[in-house]
Scaffold this active site. Structure first.
Site, PDB file in Angstrom:
ATOM      1  N   HIS A   1       3.687  -2.116   3.022  1.00  0.00           N
ATOM      2  CA  HIS A   1       3.537  -0.967   2.836  1.00  0.00           C
ATOM      3  C   HIS A   1       4.833  -0.328   2.008  1.00  0.00           C
ATOM      4  CE1 HIS A   1       0.727  -0.924   5.911  1.00  0.00           C
ATOM      5  NE2 HIS A   1      -0.075  -0.118   5.397  1.00  0.00           N
TER       6      HIS A   1
ATOM      7  N   HIS B   1      -5.808   3.014  -4.343  1.00  0.00           N
ATOM      8  CA  HIS B   1      -5.756   3.085  -2.841  1.00  0.00           C
ATOM      9  C   HIS B   1      -6.052   4.348  -2.379  1.00  0.00           C
ATOM     10  CE1 HIS B   1      -4.886   1.711   1.135  1.00  0.00           C
ATOM     11  NE2 HIS B   1      -4.074   2.417   1.344  1.00  0.00           N
TER      12      HIS B   1
ATOM     13  N   ASP C   1       0.738  -0.996   0.004  1.00  0.00           N
ATOM     14  CA  ASP C   1      -0.045  -0.001   0.041  1.00  0.00           C
ATOM     15  C   ASP C   1       0.810   1.257   0.053  1.00  0.00           C
ATOM     16  OD1 ASP C   1      -2.052  -1.855   0.313  1.00  0.00           O
ATOM     17  OD2 ASP C   1      -3.044  -0.966   2.159  1.00  0.00           O
TER      18      ASP C   1
END
Length: 286
Positions: A225, A130, A76
């Site tokens: 991430h 996202h 992400d």
């Protein structure tokens, strides 16, 4: 009269010789064909008129990773950096290991860091949405995130030539309005069932590695991430170890297809494991 007969015989002999020479088995001979009941010509195997050219290849630049068990690694919040940045290093390392991953990108970061955008799809990865500004769609929007997500899809498509087909809402948070908006946009909602907590332990790569190893299972989706150096180190170490155990790493869409799941717009997926484990995601994830 005799001389006329002699000339005629001589010409006939010459003509017969030419005709016999043309019926030889030289390189210019044409193989006869027959026809089937429909009248279509049947060309004998190996004949000069047979089309032996290979069909054009439709294979991707990178082949689908193969293993006994499959997992999807997702990242992400990227991209991070342009040339020489963290995303470039991560892509280099994944390519070396023949790993396909899914990157859920934030629009505001794509605007700043877009030099790697042409590599994602070309190297077998999947690009997901996202949101544009990394805000919670369930509490910080009035339209269920429609504008945040649709604008990000358009932005990503302008760089990759293809709009994302998956959405991961910020924090994994959603409500009925978000589900309705994502259904309208045609996007399945992808969460996770393994969290390495790299957002929390971003100073300890070994914790990240160990959490992935300890929770690894066939059909799982791992949350990471694309922000921290320790994430890159921990994830790569876990991938190396799990590949030795027979795991292969594919995109979310590839994993769904392997497991026989058809992703549906507006539907929420946490993984494709045999027991379909769903964890409490809480509200503090970034």
């Amino acid at each position: 009269m005799k001389w006329r007969q002699a000339i005629l015989l001589s010409c006939a002999s010459l003509l017969l010789g030419v005709m016999l020479a043309g019926c030889g088995t030289g390189s210019n001979t044409t193989t006869p064909t027959s026809s089937d009941a429909s009248g279509s010509a049947i060309v004998p195997e190996g004949s000069a008129t047979e089309n032996t050219a290979e069909p054009p290849s439709t294979e991707l630049e990178t082949s689908l990773p193969q293993g006994d068990k499959y997992m999807a690694i997702t990242f992400d919040d990227g991209p991070t950096g342009n040339e020489g940045g963290r995303t470039e290093r991560l892509l280099d390392e994944l390519k070396e290991r023949n790993v396909h991953a899914t990157f859920f990108l934030c629009g505001y970061r794509v605007k700043d860091f877009h030099s790697m955008m042409d590599r994602y799809l070309a190297e077998g990865h999947e690009v997901g949405n996202h949101t544009m500004d990394h805000i919670r769609l369930d509490t910080e929007t009035d339209d269920g995130g429609y504008a945040q997500v649709s604008s990000t899809n358009e932005l990503i498509a302008s760089y990759t030539g293809k709009a994302p087909t998956l959405i991961r809402p910020t924090g994994g948070a959603y409500n009925d309005a978000v589900i309705a908006s994502m259904k309208e946009l045609g996007l399945p909602i992808i969460l996770w069932n393994i969290d390495s907590l790299d957002w929390k332990y971003h100073d300890d790569a070994d914790v990240i590695r160990q959490r992935i190893i300890d929770n690894a299972r066939d059909g799982a989706i791992v949350l990471e991430h694309d922000l921290y150096e320790t994430t890159v180190e921990g994830v790569l170490a876990a991938i190396d170890e799990l590949q030795e155990q027979g795991y292969a790493f594919v995109t979310v869409s590839e994993l769904a297809e392997i497991k026989g799941v058809t992703l549906e717009p507006g539907k929420v997926y946490t993984g494709f494991t045999q027991d379909d484990v769903v964890i409490d995601h809480g509200s503090n994830f970034s």
